[in-house]
Design a protein around this motif. Structure first.
Motif, PDB file in Angstrom:
ATOM      1  N   THR A 117       0.782  -1.082   0.012  1.00 48.20           N
ATOM      2  CA  THR A 117      -0.090   0.018  -0.129  1.00 48.20           C
ATOM      3  C   THR A 117       0.841   1.159  -0.227  1.00 48.20           C
ATOM      4  O   THR A 117       0.174   2.393   0.032  1.00 48.20           O
ATOM      5  N   SER A 282      -2.617  -9.761  -5.380  1.00 48.64           N
ATOM      6  CA  SER A 282      -3.649  -8.900  -5.707  1.00 48.64           C
ATOM      7  C   SER A 282      -4.875  -9.716  -6.191  1.00 48.64           C
ATOM      8  O   SER A 282      -5.902  -8.954  -6.656  1.00 48.64           O
TER       9      SER A 282
ATOM     10  N   LYS B  14     -16.603  -8.817  -7.052  1.00 47.64           N
ATOM     11  CA  LYS B  14     -15.416  -9.277  -7.047  1.00 47.64           C
ATOM     12  C   LYS B  14     -15.716 -10.967  -6.770  1.00 47.64           C
ATOM     13  O   LYS B  14     -16.268 -11.122  -5.792  1.00 47.64           O
ATOM     14  N   ARG B  51      -9.464  -4.013   1.168  1.00 42.63           N
ATOM     15  CA  ARG B  51      -8.535  -3.958   0.475  1.00 42.63           C
ATOM     16  C   ARG B  51      -8.537  -3.803  -1.076  1.00 42.63           C
ATOM     17  O   ARG B  51      -7.595  -3.319  -1.688  1.00 42.63           O
ATOM     18  N   ALA B  54      -7.612  -0.022  -0.923  1.00 42.88           N
ATOM     19  CA  ALA B  54      -6.501   0.336  -0.722  1.00 42.88           C
ATOM     20  C   ALA B  54      -5.599  -0.325  -1.770  1.00 42.88           C
ATOM     21  O   ALA B  54      -4.172  -0.380  -1.383  1.00 42.88           O
ATOM     22  N   THR B  55      -6.021  -0.642  -3.034  1.00 44.69           N
ATOM     23  CA  THR B  55      -5.181  -1.044  -4.021  1.00 44.69           C
ATOM     24  C   THR B  55      -4.431  -2.449  -3.966  1.00 44.69           C
ATOM     25  O   THR B  55      -3.666  -2.844  -4.596  1.00 44.69           O
ATOM     26  N   LEU B  56      -4.920  -3.109  -2.934  1.00 45.22           N
ATOM     27  CA  LEU B  56      -4.370  -4.341  -2.642  1.00 45.22           C
ATOM     28  C   LEU B  56      -4.799  -5.592  -3.383  1.00 45.22           C
ATOM     29  O   LEU B  56      -4.236  -6.566  -3.464  1.00 45.22           O
ATOM     30  N   LEU B  57      -6.233  -5.480  -3.877  1.00 50.99           N
ATOM     31  CA  LEU B  57      -6.710  -6.452  -4.465  1.00 50.99           C
ATOM     32  C   LEU B  57      -7.525  -5.896  -5.693  1.00 50.99           C
ATOM     33  O   LEU B  57      -7.948  -4.836  -5.631  1.00 50.99           O
ATOM     34  N   SER B  58      -7.515  -6.661  -6.899  1.00 50.49           N
ATOM     35  CA  SER B  58      -8.144  -6.077  -7.968  1.00 50.49           C
ATOM     36  C   SER B  58      -9.519  -6.572  -7.910  1.00 50.49           C
ATOM     37  O   SER B  58      -9.974  -7.259  -6.945  1.00 50.49           O
ATOM     38  N   TRP B  76      -0.966   4.325  -7.973  1.00 58.11           N
ATOM     39  CA  TRP B  76       0.268   4.866  -7.382  1.00 58.11           C
ATOM     40  C   TRP B  76      -0.231   6.273  -6.883  1.00 58.11           C
ATOM     41  O   TRP B  76       0.053   6.609  -5.525  1.00 58.11           O
ATOM     42  N   ARG B  79      -2.057   5.379  -3.388  1.00 57.96           N
ATOM     43  CA  ARG B  79      -1.063   4.932  -2.474  1.00 57.96           C
ATOM     44  C   ARG B  79      -0.366   6.264  -1.946  1.00 57.96           C
ATOM     45  O   ARG B  79       0.061   5.914  -0.536  1.00 57.96           O
ATOM     46  N   GLU B  80      -0.272   7.278  -2.578  1.00 60.66           N
ATOM     47  CA  GLU B  80       0.455   8.483  -1.909  1.00 60.66           C
ATOM     48  C   GLU B  80      -0.479   9.335  -1.062  1.00 60.66           C
ATOM     49  O   GLU B  80      -0.136  10.126  -0.196  1.00 60.66           O
ATOM     50  N   ILE B  82      -3.282   7.587   0.934  1.00 64.42           N
ATOM     51  CA  ILE B  82      -4.102   6.566   1.905  1.00 64.42           C
ATOM     52  C   ILE B  82      -2.945   6.225   2.951  1.00 64.42           C
ATOM     53  O   ILE B  82      -1.710   6.037   2.978  1.00 64.42           O
ATOM     54  N   PHE B  84      -2.868   2.347   5.548  1.00 64.90           N
ATOM     55  CA  PHE B  84      -3.573   1.105   5.420  1.00 64.90           C
ATOM     56  C   PHE B  84      -3.283   0.440   6.685  1.00 64.90           C
ATOM     57  O   PHE B  84      -2.043   0.202   7.059  1.00 64.90           O
ATOM     58  N   VAL B  85      -4.263   0.043   7.703  1.00 67.22           N
ATOM     59  CA  VAL B  85      -3.869  -0.635   8.710  1.00 67.22           C
ATOM     60  C   VAL B  85      -4.697  -1.917   8.683  1.00 67.22           C
ATOM     61  O   VAL B  85      -5.944  -1.874   8.956  1.00 67.22           O
ATOM     62  N   ALA B  90       1.139  -5.090  10.921  1.00 67.58           N
ATOM     63  CA  ALA B  90       2.092  -5.110   9.802  1.00 67.58           C
ATOM     64  C   ALA B  90       3.206  -4.406  10.099  1.00 67.58           C
ATOM     65  O   ALA B  90       3.638  -3.479   9.471  1.00 67.58           O
TER      66      ALA B  90
END
Lengths: 283, 327
Positions: A117, A282, B14, B51, B54-58, B76, B79-80, B82, B84-85, B90
């Motif tokens: 992220t 992903s 999804k 997710r 937060a761009t982790l999953l398509s 990109w 991500r600049e 946000i 993410f917890v 993590a």
């Protein structure tokens, strides 16, 4: 579009790419530093990796050394000279386990999620890990070379050739880190990773490591000869001048060439596989 | 995308291999500077939703924008903007808290000096200065969670995603996390949080989307959602079973709806609009009927009731830490 505009466009694209590349290198180094800090704070990883080769020096060098040497028609001292390059390469192979476990636990703990992220270069996580592993391998090799010198192993052909041999070992390690990264992204947990590691063990043994390929049963000989590990072991023996016995096979005749070709082939296979696997996180 | 909208999702779908549908056409709009809660049982699609954003999953179809950027076209840029917890802390266990924050700062491309000063600021803000140079593996669950939150805030994100931020925390640490979320929102950050704790959504969220089986089944402010199940509920416990009938009659007259009678616990329950005054009337009516009740209580509606009303299933009590499987 005029020539000038086209040229400007190209410069612009080149600028973007060089900036991206710059960040990718910087990000990879940040990630690599993270793993190297682990090495310093948790030295058990280094100790664990070195355990088997160090025990092997004692076991094969001294307990079985005379017998194995006699079988090859040489004395124990000469056998130990012959043995050390095999153990150097063996250590490079065992590093796969550390890589795999580190990657598996990062993915499992969600650390990889956080990295993904961040606006960092996506390649940095994997590249950083392999950079750190190569640096760690340097530490492993330093310890083993020291141990070798203690038991009478020597390089006989000058510092340049010796450094070239170390370079080949590190190249092999670099290739192996990508096998480890791929496995780490493939398997689900550390337990599964250990099972894969059980496979690495015999593959690391069925090679030029402890005895010349000529001395293993005929049906395993081709496996041993074409094992990527063998090429590096033979090339190192050649460059260190530990050529107690000289192999007759094609690989033995072209050891240095194959010690470069094999790692490059492995990299060409496992880097794309790892990257594809990383992207699949992903899905 | 409207300027005051921090998150916008339209028809997100999804599916996973094997046919499981995680998101089944989800629409979501989160206003800038608000806290939005995604509430639902395990497997409802909350985590998948976060997710994806937060761009982790398509995802398979639909569109999504976060902080003004298209999640698919410009991950990109997302991500600049946000933080993410995730569900699991993590952070690096071997590194110290300070080194963790500095590392994330470097990866956000803050540069060495700015990363250092930012790490110090966050350590102070999250009350981690004393433990700053200890390896994280020596931290308690609450400290780890605070560090994890701090790591999500290195860049002062416009949108912060919190996936079950207090699962597994003791009540005190949970209160601390809530306090931090409130501070952040007061500073203008937009927060999208998932939770299984009804109390958490109730306390923190300006608006709530109740999710079940990949769909948003209800949306609104906590007050609005509670109004959907009507007002409160009165519960009367009597001493002897013979009295249940009379109490039920009295309550039916007051509530205008048939009460439910529980013979085992000698309890009669009925919906009741209004607050204290209505309760006083009930007490008076019972008194006039010559009944001496053991206990009488006015229950305000909880999100539990909301969930029960929407899905026909019970929600989870906030106290059941880690009992996520009981839905």
């Amino acid at each position: 579009m005029s020539e000038v505009e086209r040229a400007r466009g190209l410069v612009g694209v080149a600028g973007v790419w060089s900036r991206r590349l710059g960040w990718a290198v910087a990000d990879s180094w940040v990630v690599a530093r993270r793993y190297l800090t682990h090495l310093v704070r948790k030295p058990d990883e280094v100790v664990g990796t070195l355990m088997i080769p160090v025990l092997a020096v004692l076991l094969f060098g001294f307990v079985f050394g005379e017998a194995l040497g006699a079988a090859m028609g040489v004395g124990g001292d000469q056998y130990r000279d012959f043995l050390m390059p095999g153990l150097f390469a063996l250590t490079m192979a065992f590093g796969i386990g550390n890589t795999t476990i580190a990657v598996v636990s990062d993915v499992g703990r969600g650390v990889v999620d956080r990295f993904r992220t961040l606006p960092m270069a996506p390649s940095a996580l994997l590249v950083g890990r392999s950079m750190a592993d190569v640096v760690a391998a340097l530490v492993d090799l330093a310890v083993l070379v020291g141990m070798g010198l203690l038991i009478g192993w020597r390089w006989h052909l000058g510092v340049g050739a010796a450094l070239a041999a170390l370079g080949l070992l590190l190249l092999l390690r670099l290739a192996f880190t990508w096998i480890g990264i791929w496995l780490g992204l493939l398997v689900r947990g550390p337990e599964a990773a250990m099972k894969f590691f059980a496979l690495v063990f015999p593959l690391a043994m069925v090679a030029e490591t402890f005895v010349p390929t000529e001395m293993v049963p005929g049906w395993v000989a081709p496996v041993a000869e074409w094992n990527p590990l063998s090429a590096t072991v033979l090339a190192c023996r050649e460059l260190f001048g530990n050529t107690v016995v000289t192999g007759q096979g094609w690989v033995a005749q072209n050891a240095v060439l194959m010690a470069v070709v094999w790692p490059l082939v492995l990299l060409a296979v496992f880097v794309p596989l790892s990257v594809a696997r990383y992207r699949r996180l992903s899905r | 995308m409207v300027a005051d909208t921090a998150i916008l999702a339209q028809g997100l779908r999804k599916g996973y291999r094997g046919g499981k549908v995680a998101l089944d056409g989800v629409d979501l709009r989160v206003g800038a500077g608000t806290v939005h809660g995604l509430l639902g049982p395990n497997g409802a699609g909350k985590t998948t939703m976060v997710r994806v954003l937060a761009t982790l999953l398509s995802f398979d179809s639909g569109r999504a924008w976060v902080a003004g950027a298209d999640v698919v076209a410009r991950p990109w840029a997302v991500r600049e903007r946000i933080g993410f917890v995730g569900q699991y802390a993590a952070v690096d266990e071997v590194l110290s808290a300070r080194r963790n924050l500095e590392m994330f700062g470097r990866l956000y491309h803050l540069g060495r000096r700015r990363s250092r000063s930012r790490a110090q600021e966050l350590l102070e803000r999250f009350d981690l200065v004393e433990a700053a140079d200890r390896p994280v593996r020596t931290f308690s669950g609450g400290m780890r969670r605070r560090l994890d939150l701090a790591a999500g805030l290195v860049l002062d994100p416009r949108v912060l995603f919190l996936d079950e931020p207090t699962t597994g925390l003791d009540p005190r640490s949970r209160g601390q996390v809530w306090e931090m979320v409130r501070e952040l929102v007061a500073g203008g950050t937009t927060v999208l949080l998932t939770t299984q704790y009804l109390e958490e959504a109730d306390r923190l969220a300006d608006r709530i989307s109740v999710m079940d089986a990949g769909r948003v089944i209800a949306q609104g402010s906590p007050v609005e959602l509670k109004e959907r199940v009507g007002g409160g509920r009165v519960e009367v416990v009597v001493g002897r079973a013979e009295e249940l009938g009379v109490v039920a009659q009295v309550l039916e007259r007051m509530a205008g709806a048939p009460p439910s009678v529980d013979v085992d616990t000698l309890c009669v329950r009925a919906p009741l609009a209004g607050r204290g005054a209505a309760l006083t009337k009930v007490v008076r009516a019972l008194d006039e009927a010559g009944l001496d009740v053991e206990d009488i209580a006015l229950r305000r509606p909880t999100l539990d009731d909301v969930f029960l009303g929407l899905t026909g299933r019970e929600g989870e009590e906030p106290g059941d830490v880690g009992g996520g499987g009981s839905w």
